[in-house]
Motif scaffolding. Structure first.
Motif, PDB file in Angstrom:
ATOM      1  N   SER A  71      28.219  27.707  88.373  1.00  0.00           N
ATOM      2  CA  SER A  71      29.066  26.337  88.336  1.00  0.00           C
ATOM      3  C   SER A  71      28.444  25.567  87.275  1.00  0.00           C
ATOM      4  O   SER A  71      29.138  24.604  86.596  1.00  0.00           O
ATOM      5  CB  SER A  71      29.203  25.778  89.487  1.00  0.00           C
ATOM      6  N   THR A  72      27.188  25.613  86.932  1.00  0.00           N
ATOM      7  CA  THR A  72      26.439  24.829  85.933  1.00  0.00           C
ATOM      8  C   THR A  72      25.869  25.580  84.578  1.00  0.00           C
ATOM      9  O   THR A  72      25.747  25.115  83.518  1.00  0.00           O
ATOM     10  CB  THR A  72      25.375  24.312  86.430  1.00  0.00           C
ATOM     11  N   SER A  73      26.084  26.924  84.443  1.00  0.00           N
ATOM     12  CA  SER A  73      25.608  27.456  83.365  1.00  0.00           C
ATOM     13  C   SER A  73      26.319  29.070  83.509  1.00  0.00           C
ATOM     14  O   SER A  73      26.794  29.378  84.176  1.00  0.00           O
ATOM     15  CB  SER A  73      24.175  27.576  83.283  1.00  0.00           C
ATOM     16  N   PRO A  80      24.129  25.947  79.364  1.00  0.00           N
ATOM     17  CA  PRO A  80      24.721  25.227  80.116  1.00  0.00           C
ATOM     18  C   PRO A  80      26.293  25.111  79.854  1.00  0.00           C
ATOM     19  O   PRO A  80      26.502  25.192  78.598  1.00  0.00           O
ATOM     20  CB  PRO A  80      23.939  23.576  79.933  1.00  0.00           C
TER      21      PRO A  80
END
Length: 84
Positions: A28-30, A44
């Protein structure tokens, strides 16, 4: 972005240029990109400019300096005498 990022997609610095590596992991973030001769790099999601046709286009100004250096040397081990 018009497409979800999936493992196996190729990563690019700009559309129309040679790919820099393959997506190995997505969260979800990277995303994790494998660059030949350099290994894996976490990128990212804020560094993703666009996704289309199984291509991930990145924003160079948001990439780690180590990744940018690796991109410049990804083909160092290739034999220049071989046509490809």
């Amino acid at each position: 972005m018009t497409e979800n990022i999936e493992e196996g997609f190729m990563a690019f610095i700009a559309d129309g240029q040679e790919g820099i590596g393959a997506v190995r992991e997505v969260n979800s973030t990277s995303i994790v990109i494998y660059v030949e001769n350099a290994g894996e790099f976490a990128v990212p999601r804020s560094a993703v400019k666009d996704v289309h046709f199984q291509k991930v286009i990145l924003r160079p100004d948001r990439l780690d300096k180590r990744l940018l250096a690796a991109i410049g040397h990804e083909h160092d081990s290739e034999d220049p005498n071989l046509a490809g």
